[in-house]
Scaffold this motif. Structure first.
Motif, PDB file in Angstrom:
ATOM      1  N   LEU A 151      -4.190   2.893   4.263  1.00 42.11           N
ATOM      2  CA  LEU A 151      -2.610   2.545   4.722  1.00 42.11           C
ATOM      3  C   LEU A 151      -2.500   2.716   6.262  1.00 42.11           C
ATOM      4  O   LEU A 151      -1.895   1.983   6.902  1.00 42.11           O
ATOM      5  CB  LEU A 151      -1.571   3.663   3.933  1.00 42.11           C
ATOM      6  N   PRO A 152      -3.193   3.610   7.068  1.00 45.46           N
ATOM      7  CA  PRO A 152      -3.131   3.971   8.522  1.00 45.46           C
ATOM      8  C   PRO A 152      -3.765   2.559   8.878  1.00 45.46           C
ATOM      9  O   PRO A 152      -3.395   2.198  10.197  1.00 45.46           O
ATOM     10  CB  PRO A 152      -4.097   5.031   8.677  1.00 45.46           C
ATOM     11  N   PHE A 153      -4.761   1.925   8.493  1.00 41.71           N
ATOM     12  CA  PHE A 153      -5.033   0.685   8.941  1.00 41.71           C
ATOM     13  C   PHE A 153      -4.294  -0.476   8.846  1.00 41.71           C
ATOM     14  O   PHE A 153      -4.274  -1.182   9.727  1.00 41.71           O
ATOM     15  CB  PHE A 153      -6.649   0.257   8.406  1.00 41.71           C
TER      16      PHE A 153
ATOM     17  N   GLY B  97      -9.232  11.087  15.712  1.00 43.10           N
ATOM     18  CA  GLY B  97      -8.676  12.117  14.828  1.00 43.10           C
ATOM     19  C   GLY B  97      -8.439  11.653  13.402  1.00 43.10           C
ATOM     20  O   GLY B  97      -8.977  12.409  12.410  1.00 43.10           O
ATOM     21  N   ILE B  98      -7.677  10.557  13.350  1.00 43.69           N
ATOM     22  CA  ILE B  98      -7.503  10.085  11.947  1.00 43.69           C
ATOM     23  C   ILE B  98      -8.572   9.714  11.120  1.00 43.69           C
ATOM     24  O   ILE B  98      -8.691   9.970   9.858  1.00 43.69           O
ATOM     25  CB  ILE B  98      -6.257   9.110  12.043  1.00 43.69           C
ATOM     26  N   ASN B  99      -9.550   9.008  12.008  1.00 45.07           N
ATOM     27  CA  ASN B  99     -10.747   8.701  11.194  1.00 45.07           C
ATOM     28  C   ASN B  99     -11.565   9.667  10.964  1.00 45.07           C
ATOM     29  O   ASN B  99     -12.174   9.679   9.685  1.00 45.07           O
ATOM     30  CB  ASN B  99     -11.770   7.618  11.965  1.00 45.07           C
TER      31      ASN B  99
ATOM     32  N   LEU C 100       0.765  -1.376   0.100  1.00 42.42           N
ATOM     33  CA  LEU C 100      -0.191   0.081  -0.072  1.00 42.42           C
ATOM     34  C   LEU C 100       0.955   1.210   0.011  1.00 42.42           C
ATOM     35  O   LEU C 100       0.628   2.322  -0.887  1.00 42.42           O
ATOM     36  CB  LEU C 100      -0.892   0.236   1.297  1.00 42.42           C
ATOM     37  N   GLY C 101       1.840   1.280   0.746  1.00 45.30           N
ATOM     38  CA  GLY C 101       2.786   2.244   0.799  1.00 45.30           C
ATOM     39  C   GLY C 101       3.491   2.703  -0.359  1.00 45.30           C
ATOM     40  O   GLY C 101       3.360   3.843  -0.969  1.00 45.30           O
ATOM     41  N   ASN C 102       4.050   1.464  -1.044  1.00 45.22           N
ATOM     42  CA  ASN C 102       4.798   1.721  -2.687  1.00 45.22           C
ATOM     43  C   ASN C 102       3.728   2.513  -3.331  1.00 45.22           C
ATOM     44  O   ASN C 102       4.003   3.123  -4.164  1.00 45.22           O
ATOM     45  CB  ASN C 102       5.150   0.481  -3.002  1.00 45.22           C
TER      46      ASN C 102
END
Lengths: 345, 637
Positions: B319-321, B435-437, B271-273
């Protein structure tokens, strides 16, 4: 729509007057207090009200033909956030966090004023006017900036570079990573798997759900649950151990950690930092019970390398208490604060 | 007709043969991979006489200790030969540059595959041509970067061999077969990439186009497997398995590969790539947009930037998940490691990481709001942007609030303790999840606004649909915030579980509201065309910001992941006895990461320039336009 905006404007004006009055001391500074336990939500709620208020004021002024220029809207909004953080939130927020918040607010203001081309043109018009300097006033301003800005930057640079006598900033690691195991009174405890032997149900088996159901309630007052009074003379099992833990706490720990376990004991303010506040959700509520067992047993002197700068005068309690006493006092701390020890299942 | 059928048959056979050849090295090496559990009895009996038995440090299985123990290194020229410079920093630089380029060349072919597929299935021939051209442009950039990746890989290995011979010797003794398979697959990747690139024109139409597309699938499968294999090395260094406590290989190579952190690392890195690749291509498009002299060029690069950004953000959202899962597995593997990362020594780096994540989402939202400006009729949404800014800002401030606050002793005293009664609550996981959600949900809302910017729904149920969507988003916000607050009142293990409904809420906004919005906008009345190229330059700087933030964050996260091993080469197995077995200060790390980012961007600009040397302008057919937009330029190939 007009009614809603009028209400917003009213809220905005009232809020601003109230806040300014409290800051300058015209009205008592505790007129609208931040209520313990609800502070984080209250701060955000207040900011929401202020934003609603500003929208209302802006709308009303536009309707009256006295539109507040977008440039000054942006600047005022940012200034408001900085002042709010500086004077409204108590205890004072350290500069590093205020700097972060201030920068984010500045970015947010920029995103708002440049979200569309029309707004962006409106916002930058006064800046362009000064740069173009087509009028006498603007020319004067431009010269003033030419002189003031380098002086300001020079002043900031000088201030940043000049040697200071105050203690340097320390990146203190409050909860350093614990070791995999710890040896207390000759016995090794694996922190990942060890359990508090006194956290038991009436059948005498380890039962966190049972103990969780008998802790005090969180929130204001921290009231005991019905039929869960450790000081009841008939209390047995878990509650009896909590009472014994409490007795140990009040004989040994409360001088520093305080009667209410909030880190404000009799001797607390002789130390900097003051002892840990167990009622804060960032301390024992975030940690495994075995972590607390390790920290109580080994004290400040037993902090690992990672615990730089080892700013803790906590005694190594294994030299004064038995293992059983340490487990009991740890359990009392969780019971009294209404928090649950962290588990990883 | 017969000749065409023959060609088809031949191409299918060629494809099958290619796949077969690619799999051959794996098939051949399989029997030798595991001489532990799966080895023939004769080998085992022979082994029992020679080797001791060992117990797997992670799987707890027993096996013959056929490998040598991990070397106990000492500081000196034998184990740590060096220049008059910190070897670790040299290795850091070589590794990071290789990773940047490696990520880029793994991500871009996936984009090509998606875009080429869109071109193949779309019915609009002009659009199909656009997509095909775009995919070709992407792979062209990737090709030059591919050579550079290989060169940097070589530099990395030489750096390892010359500066850390003992450690690299040990690692290669454990991963010997894996490294050979890796090398063979690299050859396969190169071959497929060259055929894919140089065969673009030959396989342009009809059935051969599908074969070409299939090759992109193969290319990506190989690329992904390559990455998985490389991940197994870092997974082993963090959470070793398949060896005993002396570090002796126990014969089961699968255990060595399949360590505790391998799977989450794989998912997180894919996902990061992808997000990183999207960011770099978007930055390339932004750079070309800003340098464009004609409206045609601006229109093309505006469109390219938008597509790249959309693809990048599509992978940024989950990505955060994936990161959350990785951290969960880290905690499950070693509690100390988790605390060192998120609550202890490296906690401040995580705050910087949160800041960078926030910047990514803020830049994305800003770009989308600017993009509304190129649509006529989108003005109705622009006036509400200030509210989205406020929501984003609140979510962001909570998300970046540190748990361990930096302060002077005087401030500490004035605050009355280490914990702040307001900020302390924002500094813990429950608030940060909220916050992120909130940030991600707002980004989804911005996307929905963008999708309907210049349209007015004409379906009979549009009023109901609008109200439903409004209520759905409102409920989503309430649910996320409520769960964040509720998290303070429940045990930690339940609180960790609360992230599931929070994430589900966010994802349901994504998966329900996007299709619903599309259904509402089917046959919608267009208020005006999308005027590609008529977007503010600020939007392009937002894209460059997005890409830079991705690059910086990758560097940071790589550093954090590597630093968490502290003074171990291989965690709890092989100790780092070099003079550099300490954790750098935050300031030094930040400078080093910035240097790596700067070097990458300077070098990739060179790659872009090389790519542009081969581009020739071709006349643009009148039909070939982005719907409703300005004519698009096309580069010849």
């Amino acid at each position: 729509m007009k009614a809603i905006m009028s209400l917003g404007a009213l809220i905005g004006v009232a809020g601003l007057l109230l806040l300014s009055g409290m800051i300058v001391g015209i009205i008592p500074s505790d007129t609208v207090r931040l209520i313990e336990g609800y502070m984080p939500v209250q701060v955000i709620a207040e900011l929401i009200l202020f934003v609603a208020g500003f929208t209302g004021i802006s709308y009303m002024m536009s309707s009256m033909g006295m539109a507040f220029p977008r440039f000054w809207q942006g600047i005022s909004c940012w200034a408001f956030v900085l002042l709010y953080l500086k004077f409204r939130v108590y205890p004072p927020i350290p500069f590093s966090v205020r700097a972060m918040y201030g920068t984010v607010s500045l970015v947010a203001v920029f995103m708002w004023v440049s979200a569309n081309e029309e707004d962006w043109q409106k916002f930058k018009q006064p800046i362009m006017n000064v740069l173009d300097a087509k009028t006498g006033g603007n020319r004067l301003l431009r010269y003033a900036y030419l002189i003031i800005l380098p002086i300001l930057i020079g002043g900031f640079s000088y201030n940043a570079m000049v040697p200071k006598s105050e203690e340097p900033i320390e990146l203190r690691t409050v909860h350093p990573a614990p070791p995999a195991s710890t040896k207390v009174h000759g016995k090794t405890y694996t922190l990942q798997t060890s359990q508090n032997p006194y956290r038991v149900n009436p059948e005498g088996k380890y039962d966190q759900e049972y103990s969780n159901a008998n802790i005090v309630e969180q929130g204001m007052g921290r009231l005991m649950k019905p039929n869960a009074n450790p000081w009841d003379k008939d209390a047995q099992g878990y509650l009896k151990y909590v009472r014994e833990g409490g007795e140990i706490f009040y004989q040994n720990c409360h001088f520093c950690h305080g009667d209410n376990l909030n880190g404000r004991g009799l001797h607390a303010f002789a130390f900097n930092p003051i002892p840990a506040n167990f009622t804060d959700p960032g301390t024992i509520a975030q940690l495994q019970e075995t972590f607390i067992f390790w920290r109580v047993s080994k004290g400040g002197i037993g902090l690992p390398n990672e615990g730089f700068p080892w700013a803790s005068v906590m005694p190594p309690w294994e030299q004064h208490l038995t293992v059983d006493e340490i487990w009991k006092v740890v359990m009392f701390e969780y019971w009294h604060t209404g928090y649950y020890p962290r588990t990883w299942d | 007709m017969g000749r065409v059928a023959g060609k088809k048959l031949f191409s299918i056979m060629a494809l099958v043969a290619m796949v077969g050849l690619l799999l051959l090295p794996i098939a051949v090496s399989l029997p030798s991979l595991a001489i532990g559990a799966d080895a023939p009895d004769a080998v085992k009996k022979e082994g029992e006489q020679k080797y001791e038995k060992g117990r797997d440090v992670y799987y707890k299985t027993e096996g013959l200790a056929i490998g040598a123990p991990a070397p106990k290194t000492v500081d000196g020229p034998k184990d740590y030969p060096r220049y008059n410079f910190e070897s670790r920093v040299l290795l850091w630089f070589a590794n990071q540059q290789h990773l940047y380029y490696g990520s880029f060349v793994l991500a871009v072919p996936i984009f090509c595959m998606v875009i080429e597929f869109m071109g193949v299935v779309t019915k609009d021939k002009a659009m199909a041509k656009r997509y095909d051209q775009l995919a070709y442009d992407f792979i062209k950039i990737s090709l030059t970067a591919y050579s550079l990746t290989a060169i940097l890989g070589g530099i990395l290995i030489f750096t390892f061999l010359t500066l850390y011979p003992a450690f690299f010797g040990y690692l290669s003794s454990i991963f010997r077969p894996v490294m050979h398979i890796y090398a063979l697959m690299f050859v396969a990747e190169s071959g497929t990439l060259y055929i894919y690139y140089y065969g673009w024109d030959k396989m342009r139409d009809g059935f051969l186009k599908w074969i070409h597309l299939s090759m992109s699938v193969i290319l990506n499968v190989i690329g992904t497997l390559l990455m998985f294999l490389a991940n197994s090395w870092i997974g082993f260094m963090m959470s070793p398995a398949g060896v005993d406590e002396q570090g002796r290989f126990l014969g089961n190579i699968w255990h060595v590969i399949h360590t505790a952190l391998w799977n989450p690392l794989n998912v997180h890195r894919i996902l990061g790539n992808m997000a990183f690749g999207g960011g770099v291509v978007a930055a390339y498009a932004a750079y070309k947009f800003l340098a464009s002299k004609t409206d045609e060029d601006r229109a093309h690069y505006d469109w390219m930037g938008y597509i790249a950004m959309a693809l990048g953000v599509a992978f940024l959202i989950p990505l955060p998940f994936a990161g959350y899962w990785l951290m969960r597995e880290v905690y499950a593997y070693r509690q100390q490691m988790g605390i060192t990362l998120m609550g202890g020594l490296l906690a401040w780096l995580f705050i910087i990481q949160a800041t960078m994540i926030g910047i990514l989402f803020l830049s994305t939202n800003y770009y989308l709001w600017q993009a509304l400006g190129r649509m006529r009729g989108a003005e109705k949404y622009q006036r509400y942007i200030k509210y989205l800014v406020f929501i984003l800002c609140c979510g962001y401030l909570v998300f970046i609030t540190p748990h361990t606050i930096v302060m002077t002793p005087a401030e500490l005293k004035a605050m009355g303790g280490q914990q702040h009664p307001v900020l302390g609550n924002y500094g813990v996981m429950s608030a940060k999840n909220g916050g992120i959600n909130v940030i991600i949900t707002t980004t989804i809302l911005s996307f929905v606004w963008y999708m309907r910017g210049n349209k007015v729904s004409t379906v009979s149920w549009s009023k109901f649909g609008n109200i439903f969507m409004g209520v759905f988003f409102a409920c989503a916000y309430v649910n996320i915030i409520w769960l964040a607050i509720y998290g303070y009142y429940i045990p930690a293990n339940v609180r960790v579980g609360l992230s599931v409904p929070q994430v589900a809420t966010t994802l349901s906004c994504l998966f329900f509201m996007f299709p619903l919005n599309s259904a509402m906008m089917k046959g919608a009345k267009q208020m005006g065309a999308i005027e590609w190229g008529k977007i503010s330059v600020r939007s392009q700087y937002a894209l460059i910001m997005l890409a830079t933030a991705f690059t910086w964050m990758m560097g940071l996260m790589g550093y954090i992941r590597s630093s968490v091993r502290l003074f171990w080469h291989v965690n709890e197995i092989m100790r780092d006895n070099s003079p550099w077995a300490y954790t750098h200060t935050v300031g030094f790390a930040a400078n080093m990461i910035s240097f790596n980012v700067l070097f990458f961007w300077v070098s990739i600009l060179f790659v872009f320039w090389l790519g542009s040397l081969g581009m020739k302008k071709a006349p643009v057919p009148a039909k070939a336009e982005v719907p409703g937009g300005a004519p698009q330029p096309a580069a010849g190939h």
